[in-house]
Enzyme design. Structure first.
Site, PDB file in Angstrom:
ATOM      1  N   GLU A 253      27.249  96.306  54.701  1.00  0.00           N
ATOM      2  CA  GLU A 253      27.998  95.307  53.921  1.00  0.00           C
ATOM      3  C   GLU A 253      29.135  94.710  54.761  1.00  0.00           C
ATOM      4  O   GLU A 253      29.320  93.493  54.800  1.00  0.00           O
ATOM      5  CB  GLU A 253      28.565  95.972  52.650  1.00  0.00           C
ATOM      6  CG  GLU A 253      29.435  95.028  51.833  1.00  0.00           C
ATOM      7  CD  GLU A 253      29.966  95.669  50.534  1.00  0.00           C
ATOM      8  OE1 GLU A 253      29.565  96.808  50.217  1.00  0.00           O
ATOM      9  OE2 GLU A 253      30.772  95.024  49.855  1.00  0.00           O
ATOM     10  N   GLN A 349      45.484  72.205  58.262  1.00  0.00           N
ATOM     11  CA  GLN A 349      46.672  71.663  58.929  1.00  0.00           C
ATOM     12  C   GLN A 349      46.294  70.485  59.829  1.00  0.00           C
ATOM     13  O   GLN A 349      46.984  69.464  59.848  1.00  0.00           O
ATOM     14  CB  GLN A 349      47.337  72.780  59.753  1.00  0.00           C
ATOM     15  CG  GLN A 349      48.716  72.439  60.281  1.00  0.00           C
ATOM     16  CD  GLN A 349      49.750  72.312  59.166  1.00  0.00           C
ATOM     17  OE1 GLN A 349      49.552  72.795  58.061  1.00  0.00           O
ATOM     18  NE2 GLN A 349      50.847  71.634  59.458  1.00  0.00           N
ATOM     19  N   GLY A 352      45.883  67.359  57.981  1.00  0.00           N
ATOM     20  CA  GLY A 352      47.073  66.791  57.344  1.00  0.00           C
ATOM     21  C   GLY A 352      46.879  66.673  55.837  1.00  0.00           C
ATOM     22  O   GLY A 352      46.172  67.489  55.232  1.00  0.00           O
TER      23      GLY A 352
END
Ligand code: FAD
Length: 396
Positions: A253, A349, A352
């Protein structure tokens, strides 16, 4: 990554060919349903895709050919996880819960009859499975489990609740863990058993599915057992050996979740990379600002490192066995799940303001990535395990 020659050093020729094949499928078929899964919050496409993947043998790498698998192994399954997660993590979460979290305990501990009845149909994509560990009052501390299974003639009667069960409200079968011999007689680790439940049986109550932050379309449910009678032939493995069955499943997993992290990170990275070549500010593409291009470099490093660690962990599982591979599998899960969140956040980021809107996918990638350091063992719990191994290896 397109044009990434270094992949040839990481994968065999067969693995690379498989990667190309699965990537093409994901690009065409999972992409075709991506909007419906995400915007309509719909599970139906997940069922359709599971059937399509089953027919093509893409749900088979973890399982042996005698039960319908392809026997390719966990590296191939990680390739599937990465490529599916790159397009749609809700689908991929459902796939891993089905084929790995439910499938592996049956594969490793099931009788031939159990495998034929419960494993083969999920590998074919005809049925869906889930795993029931977490409870309202029991998360990281799985040994504190409260769901009870009491033997009554040829049946075990199960009462209790499970929460956050991926596929729980949709699945045909559940691999469920419950206490058969409670405290003060024995420690829960020695008094837990595993059962295969058919969710059609009376007493399997679908209480609700949760409204999640991300992973739209996935169904992560709350399930209640009301005097659910499980025939004794549906005990999985020996009575009171459930905790070791649970532990056995965890490494595969973790490696699968690590591969998902690489997939989501790639998706976010690719969107940011493209945007950085299109968006003009101060008369030039933003990629020419070091503040942007170094973020791209930081993302690319984490993706490559994450994939390399994931593949190493998957190969270790094959080569040195489950117990010895625990540290590297756990490291792969911690590193790539945190890397996925980092990359998705950096991608937003780079985009923007538009990155913070639903016009672009980066906000979704960030929501989807946030499950990875939580599900399948939180980063905090896993770091505890890693440090324990590290000290032990160094003789402390
Ligand atoms: C989308 C989703 C899908 C899931 N799918 C499944 C599934 O299919 N089947 C299933 O059984 N479960 C599933 N889970 C449950 C998941 O595995 C648990 O949420 C996870 O293990 C954490 O448990 P918890 O949420 O109860 O958090 P808790 O254990 O209550 O932890 C809360 C916080 O305390 C911290 N903490 C706890 N103990 C310690 C400690 N000893 N040291 C340091 N920090 C600690 C944790 O790191 C965390 O930050 C899913 C969860 C989600 C959200």
């Amino acid at each position: 990554m397109s044009g990434d020659e270094s992949l040839k050093a990481l994968y065999s020729k067969e693995e690379l060919e498989f990667k190309t094949e699965i990537q093409a499928f994901a690009e065409e078929r999972i992409r075709a349903f991506d909007d419906e899964i995400e915007k309509m919050n719909s599970y139906e496409p997940i069922r359709i895709l599971m059937r399509e993947m089953g027919k093509k043998g893409f749900l088979g790498p973890l399982h042996p050919p005698e039960w319908g698998g392809t026997g390719q192994g966990i590296v191939a399954d990680c390739i599937v996880a990465e490529e599916c997660a790159r397009i749609n993590e809700a689908f991929e979460l459902s796939r891993i819960a089905n084929i790995s979290l439910f499938g592996m305990p049956i594969h490793r501990f099931g009788t031939d009859e159990q495998k034929e009845k419960y494993l083969t149909p999920i590998i074919k994509g005809e049925k869906i499975g889930c795993i029931g560990i977490t409870e309202p009052r029991v998360g990281s501390d799985t040994a504190g489990m409260e769901t009870r299974a009491v033997k009554d003639g040829d049946y075990y009667i199960i009462n209790g609740e499970k929460r956050f069960i991926t596929n729980g409200t949709e699945a045909d079968f559940m691999c469920c863990f419950a206490i058969t011999t409670p405290l003060p007689n024995v420690h829960p680790k020695k008094g837990m058993s595993a059962f295969i439940i058919d969710t059609k049986w009376k007493g399997y109550e679908r209480v609700k599915y949760y409204k999640l932050s991300g992973l739209r379309g996935a169904r992560v449910g709350h399930i209640r057992f009301n005097d659910l009678a499980v025939p004794k032939e549906n005990l999985l493995g020996p009575e009171n050996k459930g905790f070791s069955i649970l532990m056995d499943e965890l490494n595969s997993e973790r490696v699968g979740i690590a591969a998902q992290g690489v997939g989501i990170a790639r998706a976010a990275f690719e969107e940011a990379l493209k945007y950085s070549t299109e968006r003009i500010q101060f008369d030039q593409e933003i990629r020419y600002f070091e503040g942007v291009s170094f973020q791209i470099a930081d993302m690319a490093i984490r993706i490559e490192a994450g994939r390399a660690l994931t593949v190493q962990a998957a190969r270790a599982l094959n080569k040195i066995g489950n117990k010895a591979a625990t540290k590297i599998c756990t490291m792969a899960k911690v590193f790539t799940s945190e890397a996925a969140v980092y990359v998705a956040s950096r991608a937003m980021q780079v985009l923007g303001g538009i990155g913070y809107t639903s016009e672009k996918k980066s906000e979704r990638y960030l929501r989807d990535a946030k499950i990875l350091p939580i599900g399948g063992g939180t980063t905090e719990i896993l770091k505890y395990l890693i440090q324990r191994e590290v000290y032990r290896e160094h003789g402390y």
